[in-house]
Write an enzyme that holds these catalytic residues in place. Sequence first.
Site, PDB file in Angstrom:
ATOM      1  N   ASP A  10      37.533  40.868  45.389  1.00 21.66           N
ATOM      2  CA  ASP A  10      38.899  40.420  45.676  1.00 21.66           C
ATOM      3  C   ASP A  10      39.346  39.590  44.476  1.00 21.66           C
ATOM      4  O   ASP A  10      38.537  39.233  43.610  1.00 21.66           O
ATOM      5  CB  ASP A  10      38.908  39.561  46.956  1.00 21.66           C
ATOM      6  CG  ASP A  10      40.295  39.021  47.283  1.00 21.66           C
ATOM      7  OD1 ASP A  10      41.269  39.790  47.212  1.00 21.66           O
ATOM      8  OD2 ASP A  10      40.413  37.827  47.586  1.00 21.66           O
ATOM      9  N   SER A  11      40.613  39.217  44.477  1.00 17.89           N
ATOM     10  CA  SER A  11      41.100  38.352  43.408  1.00 17.89           C
ATOM     11  C   SER A  11      40.553  36.926  43.559  1.00 17.89           C
ATOM     12  O   SER A  11      40.598  36.147  42.612  1.00 17.89           O
ATOM     13  CB  SER A  11      42.622  38.297  43.444  1.00 17.89           C
ATOM     14  OG  SER A  11      43.045  37.814  44.701  1.00 17.89           O
ATOM     15  N   TYR A  42      46.735  38.091  42.204  1.00 27.06           N
ATOM     16  CA  TYR A  42      47.074  39.419  41.709  1.00 27.06           C
ATOM     17  C   TYR A  42      48.448  39.849  42.256  1.00 27.06           C
ATOM     18  O   TYR A  42      49.176  40.588  41.616  1.00 27.06           O
ATOM     19  CB  TYR A  42      46.064  40.463  42.195  1.00 27.06           C
ATOM     20  CG  TYR A  42      44.733  40.491  41.503  1.00 27.06           C
ATOM     21  CD1 TYR A  42      44.339  39.515  40.588  1.00 27.06           C
ATOM     22  CD2 TYR A  42      43.843  41.537  41.758  1.00 27.06           C
ATOM     23  CE1 TYR A  42      43.100  39.573  39.970  1.00 27.06           C
ATOM     24  CE2 TYR A  42      42.616  41.613  41.138  1.00 27.06           C
ATOM     25  CZ  TYR A  42      42.231  40.631  40.253  1.00 27.06           C
ATOM     26  OH  TYR A  42      41.002  40.701  39.642  1.00 27.06           O
ATOM     27  N   GLY A  43      48.738  39.392  43.465  1.00 25.26           N
ATOM     28  CA  GLY A  43      49.849  39.956  44.231  1.00 25.26           C
ATOM     29  C   GLY A  43      51.238  39.679  43.699  1.00 25.26           C
ATOM     30  O   GLY A  43      52.206  40.297  44.150  1.00 25.26           O
ATOM     31  N   CYS A  73      40.779  43.615  49.187  1.00 23.91           N
ATOM     32  CA  CYS A  73      41.995  43.036  48.629  1.00 23.91           C
ATOM     33  C   CYS A  73      43.140  43.999  48.929  1.00 23.91           C
ATOM     34  O   CYS A  73      43.096  45.166  48.502  1.00 23.91           O
ATOM     35  CB  CYS A  73      41.806  42.867  47.117  1.00 23.91           C
ATOM     36  SG  CYS A  73      43.302  42.325  46.259  1.00 23.91           S
ATOM     37  N   THR A  75      46.140  43.946  47.812  1.00 21.71           N
ATOM     38  CA  THR A  75      46.901  44.238  46.602  1.00 21.71           C
ATOM     39  C   THR A  75      46.247  45.369  45.805  1.00 21.71           C
ATOM     40  O   THR A  75      46.914  46.320  45.391  1.00 21.71           O
ATOM     41  CB  THR A  75      46.998  42.961  45.745  1.00 21.71           C
ATOM     42  OG1 THR A  75      47.554  41.917  46.561  1.00 21.71           O
ATOM     43  CG2 THR A  75      47.862  43.165  44.530  1.00 21.71           C
ATOM     44  N   GLU A 151      43.643  29.256  48.327  1.00 25.17           N
ATOM     45  CA  GLU A 151      42.791  28.994  47.155  1.00 25.17           C
ATOM     46  C   GLU A 151      42.650  27.493  46.899  1.00 25.17           C
ATOM     47  O   GLU A 151      41.669  27.037  46.340  1.00 25.17           O
ATOM     48  CB  GLU A 151      43.345  29.693  45.912  1.00 25.17           C
ATOM     49  CG  GLU A 151      43.213  31.219  45.936  1.00 25.17           C
ATOM     50  CD  GLU A 151      41.773  31.729  45.740  1.00 25.17           C
ATOM     51  OE1 GLU A 151      41.009  31.090  44.998  1.00 25.17           O
ATOM     52  OE2 GLU A 151      41.429  32.757  46.344  1.00 25.17           O
ATOM     53  N   CYS A 185      46.984  40.806  53.627  1.00 23.09           N
ATOM     54  CA  CYS A 185      46.311  40.239  52.454  1.00 23.09           C
ATOM     55  C   CYS A 185      45.051  39.581  52.995  1.00 23.09           C
ATOM     56  O   CYS A 185      45.104  38.854  53.996  1.00 23.09           O
ATOM     57  CB  CYS A 185      47.213  39.203  51.784  1.00 23.09           C
ATOM     58  SG  CYS A 185      46.362  38.135  50.612  1.00 23.09           S
ATOM     59  N   THR A 186      43.921  39.841  52.347  1.00 20.77           N
ATOM     60  CA  THR A 186      42.654  39.380  52.915  1.00 20.77           C
ATOM     61  C   THR A 186      42.493  37.857  52.874  1.00 20.77           C
ATOM     62  O   THR A 186      41.576  37.324  53.496  1.00 20.77           O
ATOM     63  CB  THR A 186      41.464  40.051  52.196  1.00 20.77           C
ATOM     64  OG1 THR A 186      41.632  39.875  50.787  1.00 20.77           O
ATOM     65  CG2 THR A 186      41.397  41.524  52.532  1.00 20.77           C
ATOM     66  N   HIS A 187      43.371  37.179  52.155  1.00 16.41           N
ATOM     67  CA  HIS A 187      43.334  35.712  52.214  1.00 16.41           C
ATOM     68  C   HIS A 187      43.844  35.193  53.563  1.00 16.41           C
ATOM     69  O   HIS A 187      43.487  34.089  53.981  1.00 16.41           O
ATOM     70  CB  HIS A 187      44.222  35.095  51.123  1.00 16.41           C
ATOM     71  CG  HIS A 187      43.585  35.033  49.764  1.00 16.41           C
ATOM     72  ND1 HIS A 187      43.316  36.148  49.014  1.00 16.41           N
ATOM     73  CD2 HIS A 187      43.182  33.972  49.021  1.00 16.41           C
ATOM     74  CE1 HIS A 187      42.776  35.772  47.855  1.00 16.41           C
ATOM     75  NE2 HIS A 187      42.682  34.461  47.833  1.00 16.41           N
TER      76      HIS A 187
HETATM   77  N1  DGL Z   1      43.482  38.765  48.795  1.00 17.03           N
HETATM   78  C1  DGL Z   1      44.296  39.647  48.048  1.00 17.03           C
HETATM   79  C2  DGL Z   1      45.046  40.639  48.867  1.00 17.03           C
HETATM   80  O1  DGL Z   1      44.502  41.027  49.876  1.00 17.03           O
HETATM   81  C3  DGL Z   1      44.992  39.172  46.830  1.00 17.03           C
HETATM   82  C4  DGL Z   1      45.866  37.997  46.879  1.00 17.03           C
HETATM   83  C5  DGL Z   1      46.401  37.750  45.491  1.00 17.03           C
HETATM   84  O2  DGL Z   1      45.600  37.686  44.583  1.00 17.03           O
HETATM   85  O3  DGL Z   1      47.620  37.638  45.336  1.00 17.03           O
HETATM   86  O4  DGL Z   1      46.114  41.065  48.550  1.00 17.03           O
END
Ligand code: DGL
Length: 270
Positions: A10-11, A42-43, A73, A75, A151, A185-187
Amino acid sequence: MDNRPIGVFDSGLGGLTAVKELEQALPQESVVYFGDTGRVPYGTRGRDTIRRYAAQDMAFLMKQDVKAVLAACGTVSSTAGDIGQALPVPYFDVIGPAARAAAARTQNKKIGVIGTSATIHSDAYRKALLKLDYQIQVYSQPCPLFVPLVENAFVSPQEEVTRLVAQRYLGPIREAGVDTLILGCTHYPIISATIGSVMGRSVALIDPGKEAALALAGRLREKDMLCGPGSPRQAAFYVTDEPESFTSVAELFLGHSIQGRTQRIDMENT
Ligand code: DGL
């Protein structure tokens, strides 16, 4: 039988939602985790940059001799799936498993999707949901502030700032009357307590990392690719920035120590 580890990336911290599920579903398996904490998020980036980062992340995991790669992730899954499909090992992402879980769960066929700007603009979840059932109505909302909040460890349900941001983003989706919400988004599952309390108890929250981990576990079992009895379980975590903050949120979320197992790497020299 295959004793090599499973690669997850993931990012940043978000892919730990998949690791947590893998630890439960396949407790004997070894996992190599890569979180690109030096380049998160990343998003909010353009498609070419996300694809370049994704290709580098996958190449790093392949160097660790993994037997399968999970893009935990949203994204990357919505922007670089073709790069993953070209790998010489089985590749999994979060879109299909999460869409299937949401379509199976909804009663009123109104599904909300939240994610990064890149994921929402790719329309990947809407397309996957409509392919499963063309009568589903999809309500989407990018939530770019959630990733930096996670984060930076604003993850407790008591965090006022996270609640305010959630109320602002989720209000229109709640008003639309969705009964199911994909945390695209996995976050986001890391702050699911806050998201859940804003949406209300009647709304089912779908965790894509968890769904993807279960899909991967099922496929490895089917293909006889699980590790053999007695093979020692190992977990290694690689990040591209200082490991301290990653380690403390990761331990809180995973519920166990990862001290001594997190290593910083330099993407330019790997
Ligand atoms: N956790 C990631 C996702 O599922 C990326 C979040 C990011 O880096 O913007 O999209």
